[in-house]
Design an enzyme around this catalytic site. Structure first.
Site, short mmCIF file in Angstrom:
data_model
loop_
_atom_site.label_atom_id
_atom_site.label_comp_id
_atom_site.label_asym_id
_atom_site.label_seq_id
_atom_site.Cartn_x
_atom_site.Cartn_y
_atom_site.Cartn_z
N ALA A 66 0.70 -1.13 0.03
CA ALA A 66 0.06 -0.04 -0.04
C ALA A 66 0.88 1.03 0.15
O ALA A 66 2.01 1.08 0.20
CB ALA A 66 -0.78 -0.01 1.26
N GLY A 109 0.37 -4.89 0.73
CA GLY A 109 -0.72 -4.75 0.16
C GLY A 109 -0.34 -5.42 -1.33
O GLY A 109 -1.16 -5.94 -1.89
N GLU A 112 -0.76 -9.05 -0.60
CA GLU A 112 -2.21 -9.28 -0.36
C GLU A 112 -2.86 -9.28 -1.84
O GLU A 112 -4.04 -9.89 -1.81
CB GLU A 112 -2.72 -8.41 0.73
CG GLU A 112 -2.23 -8.28 2.00
CD GLU A 112 -2.37 -7.36 3.01
OE1 GLU A 112 -1.87 -6.27 2.50
OE2 GLU A 112 -2.98 -7.29 3.83
N GLU A 132 4.50 -5.21 7.38
CA GLU A 132 3.70 -3.88 8.00
C GLU A 132 4.19 -3.66 9.35
O GLU A 132 4.34 -2.70 9.75
CB GLU A 132 2.23 -4.30 7.69
CG GLU A 132 1.69 -4.12 6.40
CD GLU A 132 1.67 -5.53 5.73
OE1 GLU A 132 2.33 -6.33 5.87
OE2 GLU A 132 0.71 -5.45 4.69
N1 DAK Z 1 4.60 3.33 -0.69
C1 DAK Z 1 5.21 4.47 -1.25
N2 DAK Z 1 6.29 4.56 -1.92
C2 DAK Z 1 6.94 3.21 -2.14
C3 DAK Z 1 6.54 2.17 -1.45
C4 DAK Z 1 5.37 2.08 -0.63
N3 DAK Z 1 4.93 1.04 -0.21
N4 DAK Z 1 7.66 1.25 -1.82
C5 DAK Z 1 8.49 1.89 -2.27
N5 DAK Z 1 8.18 3.11 -2.57
C6 DAK Z 1 8.86 4.36 -3.47
C7 DAK Z 1 10.10 4.69 -2.63
O1 DAK Z 1 9.83 5.38 -1.61
C8 DAK Z 1 10.89 5.33 -3.68
O2 DAK Z 1 10.40 6.54 -3.94
P1 DAK Z 1 11.52 7.96 -3.96
O3 DAK Z 1 12.22 7.92 -2.68
O4 DAK Z 1 12.36 7.37 -5.34
O5 DAK Z 1 10.70 8.98 -4.18
C9 DAK Z 1 10.67 4.54 -4.69
O6 DAK Z 1 9.46 3.63 -4.61
C10 DAK Z 1 11.75 3.50 -5.04
O7 DAK Z 1 11.90 2.59 -3.96
P2 DAK Z 1 13.47 2.44 -3.21
O8 DAK Z 1 14.25 3.43 -3.48
O9 DAK Z 1 13.06 1.79 -1.70
O10 DAK Z 1 13.66 0.90 -4.00
P3 DAK Z 1 14.85 -0.20 -3.54
O11 DAK Z 1 14.99 -0.94 -4.49
O12 DAK Z 1 15.92 0.50 -2.54
O13 DAK Z 1 13.79 -0.92 -2.50
C11 DAK Z 1 11.83 -2.16 -1.46
C12 DAK Z 1 12.78 -1.60 -2.63
C13 DAK Z 1 10.62 -2.85 -2.06
C14 DAK Z 1 12.45 -3.25 -0.50
C15 DAK Z 1 11.62 -0.65 -0.69
O14 DAK Z 1 11.02 0.04 -1.72
C16 DAK Z 1 10.51 -1.04 0.55
O15 DAK Z 1 11.23 -1.66 1.65
N6 DAK Z 1 9.32 -0.53 0.23
C17 DAK Z 1 8.40 -0.68 1.52
C18 DAK Z 1 7.95 -2.05 1.55
C19 DAK Z 1 6.69 -2.07 2.45
O16 DAK Z 1 6.98 -1.98 3.57
N7 DAK Z 1 5.65 -2.54 2.14
C20 DAK Z 1 4.36 -2.45 3.03
C21 DAK Z 1 3.70 -1.25 2.84
S1 DAK Z 1 2.44 -1.13 4.03
C22 DAK Z 1 -3.96 -0.98 7.36
C23 DAK Z 1 -3.14 -1.95 7.59
C24 DAK Z 1 -1.82 -2.04 6.98
C25 DAK Z 1 -1.57 -1.37 5.99
C26 DAK Z 1 -2.40 -0.25 5.79
C27 DAK Z 1 -3.54 -0.11 6.15
N8 DAK Z 1 -5.08 -0.87 7.81
C28 DAK Z 1 -5.51 -1.57 9.05
C29 DAK Z 1 -6.20 0.04 7.33
C30 DAK Z 1 -0.29 -1.46 5.53
C31 DAK Z 1 0.22 -1.88 4.49
C32 DAK Z 1 1.18 -2.26 3.24
O17 DAK Z 1 1.20 -2.52 2.37
#
Ligand code: DAK
Length: 258
Positions: A66, A109, A112, A132
């Site tokens: 997400a 997400g 998911e 998360e």
């Molecule tokens: N959201 C927004 N931007 C993201 C992103 C994300 N999930 N993942 C990557 N990006 C963006 C980065 O910020 C970066 O943007 P700039 O800095 O260039 O502007 C760009 O995509 C490229 O990413 P990286 O520079 O980080 O690329 P790397 O190859 O170095 O790393 C990576 C890739 C996938 C390992 C890393 O980007 C990463 O760790 N991303 C986050 C992964 C993550 O934590 N995903 C889970 C998201 S949370 C809820 C409950 C839960 C949730 C929501 C609501 N409720 C109960 C309502 C949470 C849900 C989730 O999915």
């Protein structure tokens, strides 16, 4: 074909190919993308000429979760009031079959969303995870429930509590992915599998999907009764007559979906 902000949609005969296209954020799923997905899946379901759908991302990321930047400042009242993520129920309500073709990251997400598909075909580069917990939250789009059903509680709990990533080989071994293929062949293989499904009788395909998903909801005896009733029901269709007549006559079936 409709214009989407974050999706590219193509048709390949009776197969719809949908690509998540937000490369600047590794296909992170924001509100605009959800809006696009709801519209694209509804259009697919409504189009009698389309019989299977493949959802894919880029080589690097199916979807990295997400959109964290969009969520970061939200409070409880706004999340609850807007039923944040509730729209994904419209995606899972799709009645016709669809496949997630996953290359690279399928995190949070993204994992998911892939698990909402009827099954996953993974590239050998795929990495699945529910990270998360590292952000101070939990899965919020069904991850804790679907992962536990697909790979069992032990691995689901370990993945959700540690946030570790699972590679494609482990995903296949664990029952998360139906099949692993070389990354370069992912979309072609997924389209080929989708074309096979698209060549089946559409009523039978829809009923199959419905009954296999019912296994998540029902006890065994109730599920078997549900399966048998759907099976009985297909004997009221022209496709059942055609499918069986074609077998006996040793010719291909000509499905009408009636
Ligand atoms: N959201 C927004 N931007 C993201 C992103 C994300 N999930 N993942 C990557 N990006 C963006 C980065 O910020 C970066 O943007 P700039 O800095 O260039 O502007 C760009 O995509 C490229 O990413 P990286 O520079 O980080 O690329 P790397 O190859 O170095 O790393 C990576 C890739 C996938 C390992 C890393 O980007 C990463 O760790 N991303 C986050 C992964 C993550 O934590 N995903 C889970 C998201 S949370 C809820 C409950 C839960 C949730 C929501 C609501 N409720 C109960 C309502 C949470 C849900 C989730 O999915």
């Amino acid at each position: 074909m409709a214009d989407y902000e974050n999706l590219l949609v193509e048709t390949h005969d009776a197969v719809t190919l949908v690509r998540l296209n937000r490369p600047q954020a590794l296909n992170a799923l924001d509100t605009a993308t959800l809006r696009d997905l709801i519209a694209a899946f509804a259009a697919y379901d409504a189009d009698a000429g389309q019989r299977c759908l493949v959802l894919t991302g880029s080589e690097k990321a199916f979807a990295a979760g997400a959109d964290i930047k969009e969520m970061a400042d939200q409070g409880f009242a706004a999340m609850y009031d807007s039923n944040f993520f509730g729209g994904y129920e419209q995606v899972t309500a799709t009645r016709k079959p669809w496949i997630a073709a996953v290359s690279g990251y399928a995190l949070g997400g993204g994992c998911e969303l892939a698990m909402m598909a009827d099954f996953i075909i993974a590239a050998d580069s795929a990495k699945f995870g529910q990270p998360e917990i590292k952000l101070g939250v939990t899965p919020g789009m069904g991850g804790s429930q679907r992962l536990a059903r697909l790979i069992g509680r032990a691995k689901a709990m370990e993945m959700c509590l540690t946030g570790r990533m699972m590679d494609a080989a482990e995903a296949e071994r664990s029952g998360l992915a139906a099949r692993v293929v070389p990354a370069a062949d992912l979309v072609a293989e997924a389209l080929k599998t989708a074309a096979t499904i698209a060549g089946m009788g559409p009523l039978a395909a829809m009923a199959t999907k419905e009954m296999v998903h019912a296994a998540d909801e029902m006890g065994l005896a109730q599920g078997i009764r549900f399966e048998r009733r759907l099976f009985h029901g297909l004997f009221g269709s022209e496709d059942q007559k055609e499918g069986m007549a074609a077998f006996v006559a040793k010719r291909p079936a000509n499905w009408t979906g009636r």
